[in-house]
Scaffold this active site. Structure first.
Site, short mmCIF file in Angstrom:
data_model
loop_
_atom_site.label_atom_id
_atom_site.label_comp_id
_atom_site.label_asym_id
_atom_site.label_seq_id
_atom_site.Cartn_x
_atom_site.Cartn_y
_atom_site.Cartn_z
N LEU A 65 -4.03 -6.73 -7.41
CA LEU A 65 -3.54 -7.77 -8.31
C LEU A 65 -4.62 -8.79 -8.65
O LEU A 65 -4.38 -9.99 -8.75
CB LEU A 65 -2.31 -8.45 -7.69
CG LEU A 65 -1.19 -7.46 -7.30
CD1 LEU A 65 0.02 -8.21 -6.75
CD2 LEU A 65 -0.77 -6.55 -8.45
N HIS A 104 0.53 1.17 -13.18
CA HIS A 104 1.32 0.01 -13.62
C HIS A 104 2.80 0.39 -13.62
O HIS A 104 3.17 1.45 -14.13
CB HIS A 104 0.89 -0.44 -15.02
CG HIS A 104 1.66 -1.64 -15.47
ND1 HIS A 104 1.38 -2.90 -15.00
CD2 HIS A 104 2.74 -1.75 -16.28
CE1 HIS A 104 2.25 -3.75 -15.53
NE2 HIS A 104 3.09 -3.09 -16.31
N ILE A 127 -10.03 -7.24 -12.98
CA ILE A 127 -11.30 -6.55 -12.73
C ILE A 127 -12.39 -7.22 -13.56
O ILE A 127 -12.28 -7.35 -14.78
CB ILE A 127 -11.17 -5.06 -13.10
CG1 ILE A 127 -10.18 -4.37 -12.17
CG2 ILE A 127 -12.52 -4.35 -13.04
CD1 ILE A 127 -10.55 -4.41 -10.70
N ASP A 147 -4.20 -3.95 -18.86
CA ASP A 147 -3.28 -2.82 -19.13
C ASP A 147 -3.45 -2.24 -20.53
O ASP A 147 -2.49 -1.72 -21.11
CB ASP A 147 -1.81 -3.26 -18.92
CG ASP A 147 -1.54 -3.77 -17.52
OD1 ASP A 147 -2.22 -3.32 -16.58
OD2 ASP A 147 -0.66 -4.63 -17.36
N ASN A 181 -5.69 2.67 -13.02
CA ASN A 181 -4.71 1.72 -12.50
C ASN A 181 -3.31 2.31 -12.62
O ASN A 181 -3.03 3.05 -13.56
CB ASN A 181 -4.79 0.43 -13.34
CG ASN A 181 -3.78 -0.62 -12.89
OD1 ASN A 181 -3.67 -0.93 -11.70
ND2 ASN A 181 -3.04 -1.18 -13.85
N GLY A 202 0.78 -1.24 0.00
CA GLY A 202 0.00 0.00 0.00
C GLY A 202 0.81 1.29 0.00
O GLY A 202 0.32 2.31 0.49
N ASN A 236 1.47 3.07 -2.63
CA ASN A 236 0.73 3.99 -3.51
C ASN A 236 -0.51 4.53 -2.81
O ASN A 236 -0.86 5.71 -2.97
CB ASN A 236 0.37 3.30 -4.83
CG ASN A 236 1.53 3.29 -5.79
OD1 ASN A 236 1.88 4.31 -6.37
ND2 ASN A 236 2.17 2.13 -5.93
#
Ligand code: GAR
Length: 198
Positions: free
Chosen positions: A92, A111, A95, A152, A109, A13, A15
């Site tokens: 991870l 990446h 979705i 992505d 998101n 966590g 981010n």
């Protein structure tokens, strides 16, 4: 009115912490993190949320008989907070399509590579950094993008490049990419989103 942000996490966590700090400092001035949801009970990110006084919840696939049931619970759990924005901050889990449909251009998101390099299925956590070092590229970085049905593949919002240095290990490179790119562009993307700039 402040936009309602739900953050989905799986691990440490950092981010998420960058977002919490950015709301606290006023850098993100038009948004509130209303909940943090993890698929993983042991995620330290949940502690970070609790320490910041944010609702923290675990929705684990282990607690559901099938993937469909988990996907449904995740969608219901997220929807209950009526989010204006959903941030995948080291989440991870793929979705579910129903969630992408329910929240078009409202899920973003982070990446840890410069998409379209080193992304897609199987590229998560340390993996992109290992692949970067194996391939010998000299520049990597991070990307914030909208989430669509692919992995992505959604529209890119922000990117920042980071140099690969001689002697890098995946762990050293991961830390540099976080410090020099992820913890900057994720709060910036969220700030722009809640201000209606993207
Ligand atoms: C971050 O490096 C994030 O970019 C990556 O997982 C890490 C989570 O760290 N996400 C992905 O690889 C998504 N494909 P954190 O829990 O400390 O924020």
């Amino acid at each position: 009115m402040a936009k309602r942000i739900v953050v989905l996490v799986s691990g440490g966590g950092t981010n998420l912490q960058a977002l919490i700090d950015s709301v606290k400092s006023g850098y993100i001035d038009n948004g509130e993190i209303v909940a943090v949801i993890s698929n993983n009970t042991g995620a330290y990110a949940l502690e970070r949320a609790k320490n910041a006084g944010i609702a923290a919840q675990c929705i684990s696939p282990k607690d559901y008989p099938s993937r469909d049931d988990f996907n449904k619970a995740l969608l219901e759990g997220v929807s209950a907070y009526k989010p204006d924005l959903i941030v995948l901050a080291g989440f991870l889990v793929a979705i579910p399509p129903a969630m992408v449909e329910a929240f078009p251009r409202k899920i973003i998101n982070i990446h840890p590579s410069l998409i379209p390099s080193f992304c897609g299925k199987g590229f998560y956590g340390l993996k992109p950094h290992e692949a970067v070092l194996d391939r010998g590229v000299k520049v990597t970085g991070a990307t914030v993008h909208f989430v669509d049905e692919g992995t992505d593949t959604g529209e890119i919002i922000l990117q920042k490049a980071v140099d690969v240095m001689p002697g890098d290990t995946p762990e050293i490179l991961q830390k540099r990419v976080m410090e020099q790119a992820e913890w900057q562009i994720l709060p910036e993307a969220v700030r722009r989103f809640v201000n209606g700039e993207i």
